[in-house]
Design an enzyme around this catalytic site. Structure first.
Site, short mmCIF file in Angstrom:
data_model
loop_
_atom_site.label_atom_id
_atom_site.label_comp_id
_atom_site.label_asym_id
_atom_site.label_seq_id
_atom_site.Cartn_x
_atom_site.Cartn_y
_atom_site.Cartn_z
CE1 TYR A 85 36.78 67.46 -41.63
CE2 TYR A 85 38.31 68.18 -43.11
CZ TYR A 85 37.60 67.09 -42.55
OH TYR A 85 37.65 65.82 -43.09
CG PHE A 230 42.04 59.01 -39.61
CD1 PHE A 230 42.65 60.27 -39.05
CD2 PHE A 230 40.89 58.95 -38.89
CE1 PHE A 230 42.04 61.17 -38.56
CE2 PHE A 230 40.27 59.77 -38.27
CZ PHE A 230 40.63 60.94 -38.02
N PRO A 231 45.50 57.96 -42.78
CG PRO A 231 46.95 59.02 -44.47
CD PRO A 231 45.68 58.95 -43.61
N GLY A 233 46.96 55.90 -39.32
CA GLY A 233 46.13 55.60 -38.06
C GLY A 233 46.36 56.63 -37.09
N GLY A 235 48.14 56.35 -34.16
CA GLY A 235 49.37 56.00 -33.30
C GLY A 235 49.65 54.59 -33.34
#
Length: 307
Positions: A85, A230-231, A233, A235
């Site tokens: 990252y 991405f718990p 999602g 959007g």
């Protein structure tokens, strides 16, 4: 877990007293000996200046530091990062904000994904490279032992046993406490377990993306932490129709909070790591630990993702 609805005027906005007494949705012992509150914080987005593929450090370092420190104040104990990252800048940011770390704070990082350029992620699993990256993570995080070190991605060009073996060697040397895997199948977990104990698996999983249900079930049976990234999602939780929106209206919560609460109810070894650059969204996310869903609400959510 209590499945009785706990109604609130507004889950997203809390007094300081409410924050201090906030339920933590329980804890899970990573590796059987490292107790951590289940709702954590994913730091990846803090180094996404300009949306350039997690390539550069934060545009506002002071604001990013404030988010990390506020997460700890709100009771978060599990911070997730990776050496890839922003080419290590994310790890350095965590150390800047939180070092020296509180005794109950667990920093998880990942190695094995290289960054040739923005938006490029290339797995490299050569054991010498993995060991080098772990040493760099130790330096950037300013620790002598990594609490939880993941193989970020499996390199198909290198035997999985060799990749996990490199992490196992670091563990034997006292430089790693627990080993994890990311974006793996049940078969890959089984292969890795022949080399070393696996304490955590981090896969893409959320209300709308449930491809890794078999992995979630296998890790539950094995006592392995399951960490969905991405718990909430990308959007879909903002939709004004469907199961998330319906249950959100019933509870006075937001759809994103319901998505997190659903994960926490999914199984006691599930440890979501929502990330944000916003102090307000951080408070909203952490408040999801205060949501207890009724059996009827869970049944509505468990039927399947919204279409």
């Amino acid at each position: 877990m209590n499945l009785t609805l706990m109604s609130r005027p507004s889950v997203g906005f809390m007094t300081q007293t409410e924050i201090e007494t906030l339920p933590t949705a329980g804890s899970f012992r990573i590796g059987g000996d490292l107790p951590v509150r289940r709702l954590g914080f994913g730091a990846m987005r803090l180094t996404n200046a300009g949306g350039d593929g997690i390539w550069r450090g934060p545009a506002d370092p002071a604001a990013a530091v404030a988010v990390l420190r506020r997460a700890i104040e709100l009771g978060v104990q599990h911070i997730d990062t990776a050496d890839s990252y922003a080419l290590g800048a994310n790890e350095e940011l965590i150390a800047q904000a939180l070092h020296p770390y509180a005794d109950d704070v667990v920093i998880a990082t990942k190695i094995g994904n290289t960054r040739p350029g923005p938006d490029e992620w290339v797995p490299v699993g050569h054991p010498a490279y993995l060991r080098q990256q772990a040493e760099l993570s130790l330096r950037r995080l300013r620790v002598e032992r990594l609490d939880l070190l993941y193989l970020h991605r499996v390199d198909p060009a290198v035997p999985l046993a060799d990749q996990v073996g490199a992490l196992a060697q670091l563990q034997q040397e006292g430089k790693v406490r627990h080993i994890g895997l990311s974006e793996v199948s049940v078969d890959e977990i089984r292969q890795a377990q022949q080399v070393a104990p696996i304490a955590a698996v981090q896969n893409l999983y959320n209300f709308s993306t449930r491809d890794h249900d078999p992995v979630l079930d296998y890790t539950a049976a094995e006592g392995i932490a399951f960490v969905p990234f991405f718990p909430v999602g990308a959007g879909e939780h903002t939709k004004q129709a469907g199961a998330l929106a319906d249950v959100a209206r019933q509870t006075g919560a937001t759809p994103a909070q319901i998505a997190l609460a659903w994960l926490l109810h999914r199984a006691p070894h599930v440890m979501p790591i929502p990330g944000t650059t916003s102090l307000n969204h951080l408070t909203e996310n952490i408040a999801a630990a205060n949501l207890a869903l009724t059996p009827d609400q869970l049944a509505r959510l468990d039927v399947g993702k919204d279409t």
